[in-house]
Motif scaffolding. Sequence first.
Motif, PDB file in Angstrom:
ATOM      1  N   SER A 118       0.732  -0.925  -0.024  1.00 34.99           N
ATOM      2  CA  SER A 118       0.390  -0.165  -0.541  1.00 34.99           C
ATOM      3  C   SER A 118       0.494   1.704  -0.087  1.00 34.99           C
ATOM      4  O   SER A 118       0.217   2.028  -0.672  1.00 34.99           O
ATOM      5  CB  SER A 118      -1.659  -0.057   1.173  1.00 34.99           C
ATOM      6  N   LEU A 124      -3.059   4.576  -1.433  1.00 40.56           N
ATOM      7  CA  LEU A 124      -3.529   3.638  -0.593  1.00 40.56           C
ATOM      8  C   LEU A 124      -3.126   4.226   0.569  1.00 40.56           C
ATOM      9  O   LEU A 124      -2.766   3.334   1.921  1.00 40.56           O
ATOM     10  CB  LEU A 124      -3.391   1.857  -1.309  1.00 40.56           C
ATOM     11  N   LYS A 127      -2.989   3.813   5.410  1.00 37.86           N
ATOM     12  CA  LYS A 127      -4.071   2.736   5.311  1.00 37.86           C
ATOM     13  C   LYS A 127      -3.972   1.814   6.175  1.00 37.86           C
ATOM     14  O   LYS A 127      -3.197   0.932   5.926  1.00 37.86           O
ATOM     15  CB  LYS A 127      -5.102   3.107   4.410  1.00 37.86           C
ATOM     16  N   ASP A 128      -4.558   1.691   7.320  1.00 33.76           N
ATOM     17  CA  ASP A 128      -4.428   0.409   8.185  1.00 33.76           C
ATOM     18  C   ASP A 128      -5.248  -0.701   6.873  1.00 33.76           C
ATOM     19  O   ASP A 128      -6.123  -0.447   6.636  1.00 33.76           O
ATOM     20  CB  ASP A 128      -4.102   0.363   9.547  1.00 33.76           C
ATOM     21  N   ALA A 131      -8.680   0.182   7.184  1.00 36.73           N
ATOM     22  CA  ALA A 131      -8.895   1.206   6.878  1.00 36.73           C
ATOM     23  C   ALA A 131      -9.019   0.822   5.364  1.00 36.73           C
ATOM     24  O   ALA A 131     -10.084   1.162   4.138  1.00 36.73           O
ATOM     25  CB  ALA A 131      -7.792   2.271   7.032  1.00 36.73           C
ATOM     26  N   LEU A 132      -8.340  -0.306   4.901  1.00 36.93           N
ATOM     27  CA  LEU A 132      -8.028  -0.294   3.784  1.00 36.93           C
ATOM     28  C   LEU A 132      -9.391  -1.363   2.628  1.00 36.93           C
ATOM     29  O   LEU A 132      -9.725  -1.382   1.851  1.00 36.93           O
ATOM     30  CB  LEU A 132      -6.442  -2.201   3.740  1.00 36.93           C
ATOM     31  N   PHE A 135     -11.924   0.877   2.183  1.00 41.04           N
ATOM     32  CA  PHE A 135     -11.453   1.569   1.359  1.00 41.04           C
ATOM     33  C   PHE A 135     -12.041   1.219  -0.319  1.00 41.04           C
ATOM     34  O   PHE A 135     -12.360   1.175  -0.952  1.00 41.04           O
ATOM     35  CB  PHE A 135      -9.964   2.390   1.055  1.00 41.04           C
TER      36      PHE A 135
END
Length: 398
Positions: A118, A124, A127-128, A131-132, A135
Amino acid sequence: MLKRNIYLLGFMGSGKSYWGRLLAKALDWSFFDLDAVIEETEKCTIKEIFASKGEAYFRTLEGKCLRNISKTTTPSIIALGGGTPCFGENMSWIQRHGISIFLNPPIHILVERLKKESEHRPLLAGKDEDALQQFIEEKLNDRLCFYKQANYIISETNSLIPKIKKLMEKNTLLLLHGALGSQKQLEPLKELLTLDFDVRTLNFTGHGGKAFGDLPFSIDLFTKDVLHYIDEQNLEQVNIFGYSMGGYVALNLAKLYPERVGKIFTLATKFAWSVETATREVKMLDPVAIESKVPAFAKALEMRHAPQDWKNHLAKTASLMLDLGNGAALSAEDFSKVQQKVVITVGSKDRMVSQEESEAIAKVIPNAHFELLEGVPHPIEKVDVQMISEKIKEEMLS
Ligand code: S3P
């Protein structure tokens, strides 16, 4: 035989570049990775372009590079960026310039792949895992309406290469719709034929939402639409299934450009055009009568041709039919010039096209034969698609 660019599209991490490279190797074709072309053009990484010039700049550049690559003269495999089909007019450009394949692996695979990389991807970064995941779900959902316009969707990406190899061996079959119709009506038939053919459909000018343009409707105008399509798609030759007026257009194309047409199969095509028959047909095209007597049909026409006005569509169709009745129709001599293998079919319950007129044309075309389809009425929606797809296969694959 497929000889067009193959565009691989899909979300980041769907394997476009990986599979694109392998596919190009398997077919011995050139390979282009759009992201790499952009980086080469701009002499910096995508991440740097996003950071220094912003996404809008990147999207304009992406659209330009896409168009430049598409100019290559030999057919190539082109791996797009995840967002490419979703900006500007890119998706319609892709559709016009080749065959598109949506690589659609399950979301958990995308998450697995993308969490490892990421940081290199501007959309990206930072983002952890949660969150990924969120998303990807949201963005994919937003983009699906573009991705789904691809010609083929492949979820099992391992099967890409054998599937494309199979597709390469298939002949192209173009399905042409009727006078009041659109390509959408032929979708159920297309679905049944895709295992055996590279099936294509198109909308004639003014149909299915396509602009009216400046010219009146005519068989020659629609014939040019088809010629334009097969040129643009780099197709040397196509077999054609033509429903109703689509059959007439197919035969006109075969007469004018014999080398571009393989076999032809017509269903419910009207051949007997005179002032009387045209006047009778045109009586059925009165929008006021349609609205009051068959409002559901009026609504269907409105939706089918929107944003073009369906009443204007009917008026243009009426004028085409009157022209046919007044001498614009093909003569027996014209039909006798068609050299292709042709199958002329009509349903025994067709009240618009007679068995006699269909048989008469089949006698005039040197390599044609006629078949009466028991119990079949005129409207394409009422035709048993399974039955007709089997007949098409029988004729086209023999
Ligand atoms: C993007 C995908 C990337 C690259 C850019 C934007 C996107 O390509 O074009 O970072 O909007 O999905 P890949 O899908 O090849 O990673």
